[in-house]
Design a protein around this motif. Sequence first.
Motif, mmCIF file in Angstrom:
data_model
loop_
_atom_site.group_PDB
_atom_site.id
_atom_site.type_symbol
_atom_site.label_atom_id
_atom_site.label_comp_id
_atom_site.label_asym_id
_atom_site.label_seq_id
_atom_site.Cartn_x
_atom_site.Cartn_y
_atom_site.Cartn_z
ATOM 1 N N LYS A 257 -2.432 -3.351 53.534
ATOM 2 C CA LYS A 257 -2.710 -2.066 54.162
ATOM 3 C C LYS A 257 -2.792 -0.915 53.155
ATOM 4 C CE LYS A 257 -0.620 -3.345 58.586
ATOM 5 N NZ LYS A 257 0.399 -2.994 59.602
ATOM 6 N N GLN A 258 -2.403 -1.153 51.923
ATOM 7 C CA GLN A 258 -2.463 -0.083 50.945
ATOM 8 C C GLN A 258 -3.098 -0.571 49.654
ATOM 9 O OE1 GLN A 258 1.682 0.946 50.642
ATOM 10 N NE2 GLN A 258 2.031 -0.401 48.890
ATOM 11 N N LYS A 259 -3.713 0.355 48.941
ATOM 12 C CA LYS A 259 -4.377 0.021 47.692
ATOM 13 C C LYS A 259 -3.345 -0.392 46.656
ATOM 14 C CE LYS A 259 -8.435 1.669 45.261
ATOM 15 N NZ LYS A 259 -9.384 2.799 45.119
ATOM 16 N N LYS A 260 -3.596 -1.487 45.965
ATOM 17 C CA LYS A 260 -2.652 -1.984 44.971
ATOM 18 C C LYS A 260 -2.744 -1.165 43.686
ATOM 19 C CE LYS A 260 -1.409 -5.505 47.557
ATOM 20 N NZ LYS A 260 -2.341 -5.356 48.676
ATOM 21 N N ARG A 261 -1.592 -0.993 43.043
ATOM 22 C CA ARG A 261 -1.522 -0.199 41.812
ATOM 23 C C ARG A 261 -0.838 -1.021 40.720
ATOM 24 N NH1 ARG A 261 1.210 5.065 42.014
ATOM 25 N NH2 ARG A 261 -0.385 5.772 40.557
ATOM 26 N N ALA B 288 -4.003 -10.460 40.297
ATOM 27 C CA ALA B 288 -4.696 -10.061 41.512
ATOM 28 C C ALA B 288 -4.493 -11.073 42.637
ATOM 29 C CB ALA B 288 -6.180 -9.885 41.233
ATOM 30 N N ALA B 289 -4.577 -12.355 42.307
ATOM 31 C CA ALA B 289 -4.400 -13.390 43.327
ATOM 32 C C ALA B 289 -2.981 -13.367 43.893
ATOM 33 C CB ALA B 289 -4.702 -14.766 42.728
ATOM 34 N N ALA C 73 8.556 2.004 42.712
ATOM 35 C CA ALA C 73 8.246 1.924 44.150
ATOM 36 C C ALA C 73 6.782 2.202 44.441
ATOM 37 C CB ALA C 73 9.126 2.904 44.915
ATOM 38 N N LYS C 74 6.089 2.880 43.518
ATOM 39 C CA LYS C 74 4.697 3.249 43.749
ATOM 40 C C LYS C 74 3.703 2.296 43.087
ATOM 41 C CE LYS C 74 5.711 8.159 44.375
ATOM 42 N NZ LYS C 74 5.472 9.553 43.893
ATOM 43 N N PHE C 75 4.215 1.241 42.441
ATOM 44 C CA PHE C 75 3.358 0.251 41.786
ATOM 45 C C PHE C 75 3.653 -1.143 42.323
ATOM 46 C CE2 PHE C 75 2.988 3.780 38.899
ATOM 47 C CZ PHE C 75 1.712 3.665 38.364
ATOM 48 N N PHE D 26 -8.265 -2.188 42.508
ATOM 49 C CA PHE D 26 -6.924 -1.765 42.139
ATOM 50 C C PHE D 26 -6.968 -0.417 41.428
ATOM 51 C CE2 PHE D 26 -6.448 -6.159 42.911
ATOM 52 C CZ PHE D 26 -5.111 -6.489 43.020
ATOM 53 N N GLU D 27 -5.897 0.344 41.567
ATOM 54 C CA GLU D 27 -5.705 1.527 40.747
ATOM 55 C C GLU D 27 -4.891 1.121 39.522
ATOM 56 O OE1 GLU D 27 -3.867 4.637 42.960
ATOM 57 O OE2 GLU D 27 -5.565 4.870 44.338
ATOM 58 N N VAL D 28 -5.335 1.535 38.351
ATOM 59 C CA VAL D 28 -4.667 1.161 37.107
ATOM 60 C C VAL D 28 -4.308 2.420 36.325
ATOM 61 C CG1 VAL D 28 -4.868 -0.084 34.921
ATOM 62 C CG2 VAL D 28 -5.932 -1.027 36.997
ATOM 63 N N GLU D 29 -3.059 2.491 35.872
ATOM 64 C CA GLU D 29 -2.621 3.574 34.989
ATOM 65 C C GLU D 29 -2.084 2.959 33.703
ATOM 66 O OE1 GLU D 29 -0.397 6.964 36.375
ATOM 67 O OE2 GLU D 29 -0.822 6.421 38.457
ATOM 68 N N ILE D 30 -2.224 3.710 32.610
ATOM 69 C CA ILE D 30 -1.833 3.204 31.295
ATOM 70 C C ILE D 30 -0.638 3.988 30.762
ATOM 71 C CG2 ILE D 30 -2.613 2.769 28.933
ATOM 72 C CD1 ILE D 30 -5.467 2.604 30.046
ATOM 73 N N PHE D 31 0.364 3.246 30.297
ATOM 74 C CA PHE D 31 1.613 3.824 29.797
ATOM 75 C C PHE D 31 1.946 3.210 28.441
ATOM 76 C CE2 PHE D 31 1.679 3.939 34.387
ATOM 77 C CZ PHE D 31 2.267 5.149 34.727
ATOM 78 N N SER D 32 2.899 3.794 27.753
ATOM 79 C CA SER D 32 3.444 3.222 26.522
ATOM 80 C C SER D 32 4.905 3.645 26.425
ATOM 81 C CB SER D 32 2.663 3.708 25.295
ATOM 82 O OG SER D 32 2.794 5.105 25.151
ATOM 83 N N PRO D 33 5.711 2.952 25.639
ATOM 84 C CA PRO D 33 7.131 3.307 25.560
ATOM 85 C C PRO D 33 7.382 4.766 25.179
ATOM 86 C CG PRO D 33 6.804 1.134 24.640
ATOM 87 C CD PRO D 33 5.434 1.692 24.931
#
Length: 256
Positions: free
Chosen positions: A12-16, A251-252, A111-113, A53-60
């Motif tokens: 029901k919601q877009k995956k992140r 994804a699967a 919680a948002k990913f 999917f929505e994708v965000e990029i992070f680093s330490p």
Amino acid sequence: MSLQDPNLSNPKQKKRVAIILSNPTVSPTTGWPVGFWWSELTHPYYVLTEKGFEVEIFSPKGGKCEADAMSDPRDPSGYSASDLISMGFIATPRLAALVESTKKVTEIDVAKFDAILVAGGQSPMFFFEGATNLHKKFVEFYEAGKVTCALCHGVAILRYARLSNGELLAKGKTVTGFANVEEDFADNAVWDMNLLPRGKHVMPWRIEDEMRRIGANYIQVGLWRSFAIRDGNLITGQQNFSGAQTAELVAATLGA
């Protein structure tokens, strides 16, 4: 854990997905600047975004990240010259800008990913030991039942990630990662090019050896062959040619 587990799949919601890059550093074994590997960002990014999917990029540490030179299709070595997906990413200003100002992993609200994917490159082998904020966030995803993934030398995170009970996350798990046969190939290549004295290794330790030492069931499918494996909500990919397959498995697992 079932693929229908509500923690893994909510149609029901877009995956992140949060993709983690290592910050740049200098290898103390070679003296070379090292970073992330382009295809381990771009191929998963392509697969996941194509699936919606929505994708965000992070680093330490956050901020600008640098790629290992040989992973750039424009590099004179020609090693990655056929990587058209990475070339397209680099040549698209909106996408190339994503590695210029990454957010810190501490900014990730688990919680948002739905998943975390730690990319490799040479830097993780040196940088991840001190990246305690990444250790904690990786475990937070895992213990929340979220898809928790590491690729190639990004599997170095499993040397340090400990569950809240103090046990290493990877202990007793079936995993893959950069194989000894691939480390041998890399070492011989730099020796043949006289980039390092023969007998001096590119990496300070090896994923395959360390995973076995800590009690994981390490498996691989041979030199430069694409491979990814899932054990519960932990997913690992073998090396830089496994980015797409690893993302497909993520994804699967999330029901896409």
